[in-house]
Design a protein around this motif. Structure first.
Motif, PDB file in Angstrom:
ATOM      1  N   VAL A   1      15.943   2.909  -4.729  1.00  0.00           N
ATOM      2  CA  VAL A   1      17.054   3.824  -4.997  1.00  0.00           C
ATOM      3  C   VAL A   1      16.852   5.126  -4.224  1.00  0.00           C
ATOM      4  O   VAL A   1      17.804   5.693  -3.685  1.00  0.00           O
ATOM      5  CB  VAL A   1      17.196   4.085  -6.509  1.00  0.00           C
TER       6      VAL A   1
ATOM      7  N   ARG B   1      15.327   5.338  -1.392  1.00  0.00           N
ATOM      8  CA  ARG B   1      15.684   4.986  -0.015  1.00  0.00           C
ATOM      9  C   ARG B   1      17.195   5.028   0.177  1.00  0.00           C
ATOM     10  O   ARG B   1      17.692   5.476   1.211  1.00  0.00           O
ATOM     11  CB  ARG B   1      15.158   3.601   0.336  1.00  0.00           C
ATOM     12  N   SER B   2      17.927   4.563  -0.829  1.00  0.00           N
ATOM     13  CA  SER B   2      19.391   4.593  -0.753  1.00  0.00           C
ATOM     14  C   SER B   2      19.892   6.025  -0.640  1.00  0.00           C
ATOM     15  O   SER B   2      20.844   6.307   0.093  1.00  0.00           O
ATOM     16  CB  SER B   2      20.004   3.925  -1.979  1.00  0.00           C
TER      17      SER B   2
ATOM     18  N   LEU C   1      22.075   7.485   2.405  1.00  0.00           N
ATOM     19  CA  LEU C   1      23.352   8.147   2.128  1.00  0.00           C
ATOM     20  C   LEU C   1      23.378   9.547   2.731  1.00  0.00           C
ATOM     21  O   LEU C   1      24.365   9.957   3.348  1.00  0.00           O
ATOM     22  CB  LEU C   1      23.606   8.220   0.624  1.00  0.00           C
TER      23      LEU C   1
ATOM     24  N   VAL D   1      24.512   7.865  -7.249  1.00  0.00           N
ATOM     25  CA  VAL D   1      23.231   7.239  -6.918  1.00  0.00           C
ATOM     26  C   VAL D   1      22.099   7.893  -7.716  1.00  0.00           C
ATOM     27  O   VAL D   1      21.171   7.224  -8.159  1.00  0.00           O
ATOM     28  CB  VAL D   1      22.963   7.299  -5.402  1.00  0.00           C
TER      29      VAL D   1
ATOM     30  N   CYS E   1      19.470   6.057 -10.072  1.00  0.00           N
ATOM     31  CA  CYS E   1      18.040   6.210  -9.812  1.00  0.00           C
ATOM     32  C   CYS E   1      17.290   6.597 -11.084  1.00  0.00           C
ATOM     33  O   CYS E   1      16.262   6.011 -11.412  1.00  0.00           O
ATOM     34  CB  CYS E   1      17.835   7.266  -8.723  1.00  0.00           C
TER      35      CYS E   1
END
Length: 83
Positions: free
Chosen positions: A4, A6-7, A11, A35, A39
């Motif tokens: 998460v 990394r997401s 983003l 996000v 997370c």
């Protein structure tokens, strides 16, 4: 590193290239917050409940740090010229 988190980073990198001005800023913030909530939930917490300190797990602190990076990238999107 948490998937998460990394997401969040991905983003943040993607939003810095937006060129839509204030609308992009609002959309970016919504994405960052969505996000971030995911997370914190994945880390076993409830978004907005922890007040900081030594009792907060490192994974939640990582979520908070990633959200800060994402929100900073939103400023770049908001200041970009409107096309």
């Amino acid at each position: 590193m948490n998937a998460v988190v990394r997401s969040f980073i991905v983003l943040a990198l993607l939003t810095s290239t937006a060129r839509s001005g204030p609308l992009a800023y609002g959309i970016c913030q919504t994405g960052c917050n969505t996000v971030w909530v995911a997370c914190v939930t994945a880390a076993g917490g409830v978004a907005g409940v922890s007040t900081g300190g030594a009792a907060v797990p490192a994974s939640i602190l990582a979520c908070n740090a990633a959200q800060g990076v994402c929100m900073a990238a939103c400023v770049a999107a908001g200041l970009s010229p409107t096309l």
